[in-house]
Every structure is written in structure tokens, then in C-alpha cells.
Design an enzyme around this catalytic site. Sequence first.
Site, PDB file in Angstrom:
ATOM      1  CG  HIS A  49      -1.914  -1.091   1.232  1.00 55.27           C
ATOM      2  ND1 HIS A  49      -2.946  -1.128   2.138  1.00 55.27           N
ATOM      3  CD2 HIS A  49      -2.079  -2.184   0.450  1.00 55.27           C
ATOM      4  CE1 HIS A  49      -3.696  -2.189   1.918  1.00 55.27           C
ATOM      5  NE2 HIS A  49      -3.174  -2.854   0.893  1.00 55.27           N
ATOM      6  CD  GLU A  60      -1.484   4.210   3.651  1.00 59.63           C
ATOM      7  OE1 GLU A  60      -2.594   4.660   3.949  1.00 59.63           O
ATOM      8  OE2 GLU A  60      -1.327   3.322   2.779  1.00 59.63           O
ATOM      9  CB  CYS A  68      -6.263  -0.358   5.055  1.00 56.37           C
ATOM     10  SG  CYS A  68      -4.584  -1.023   5.132  1.00 56.37           S
ATOM     11  CB  CYS A  79      -1.740   1.362   6.355  1.00 53.62           C
ATOM     12  SG  CYS A  79      -1.251   0.553   4.799  1.00 53.62           S
TER      13      CYS A  79
END
Length: 175
Positions: A59, A61, A95, A98
Site C-alpha cells: 500500500h 503507506e 486501512c 497501515c
Amino acid sequence: MEPLQITEEIQNWMHKAFQMAQDALNNGEVPVGCLMVYGNQVVGKGRNEVNETKNATQHAEMVAIDQVLDWCEMNSKKSTDVFENIVLYVTVEPCIMCAGALRLLKIPLVVYGCRNERFGGCGSVLNVSGDDIPDTGTKFKCIGGYQAEKAIELLKTFYKQENPNAPKSKVRKKE
């Protein structure tokens, strides 16, 4: 989540995060982009790279976290000190995965665009950022709503198109 007080600084960093999200969309990824800012300097930036890398953890992040670690090593900085002073600017609410990483790294502040109603870790699904969870790092502040409509439109654009990386359907048709 706190209401967002829009400043020129937030506009500047979020504009760059949205550029990262657009780049993700242009490359067949879910359009999420982020910047990690330390002392008014970008020390990590990322966009989703899940499809490109065939790695579901890549992701935006997580990509940015890896860059911060590299930056710390190259600049002889202690990563724990740096992460504790970073502001994360991201186009979509982090999410749960993360948000957990951000909490463990003790990142104090996250500014995001739209809520993540399916997987959000800053209150939309779970409040990883603010709940009392023993032995899981430090709570962090989330400020959401910056150009949420723009972030949603990018997501809608992605989900309207065909995803060539999606697995083939295993549903059998009745004969």
C-alpha cells in the site's frame, strides 16, 4: 477524527499526495498516494504498488515507510526519532493494516482525504488510531476530509475500469 482546518501547508502536501494517487491510477493501481513529511521535507512518498509487485502489502503507506527507513540510513538518523515527528498526508484513510503500522512506528498525525468505508483504520471500520489497545504502539491523531470528493472520484474511476490483474472468476455456470 477531527475537523480539518485547511492551511496552505496542507494544500501543498495533499496536492502532491493526489499526484501520487493519479500516478497509481495511471499505472493500474488503486489510486492512493501519500507523503511522509519530516521537518518540512518529504522523506518518504508512496502510491499503491500491489498489482505491479504482486504483493498485497504494498500500500502507499508501506512503500513510503520503506523510503523513510532508507532516508534515515542514508542520513544517519535514528528512524524511531524521525517517525515520531512525521506527518503523513494520504488521499484515503489508512486501512487497518497501515494504521497498525503507523501506530507501531508512533507517527503522531495523519491527514487524509476520504474515508475508507471498507477497511479504514482511523474510525471508519476500526479505530486503530485511537482505541486503547495494549502493547501496540501509540495512538495517533487523524484529520480527514481534505478534498474527499476528489479522492472518491479517483477511486470510482479505478473501480469502473477492468482490472487485468484480478484473479479469474472460479464460479462455475450451471449446465
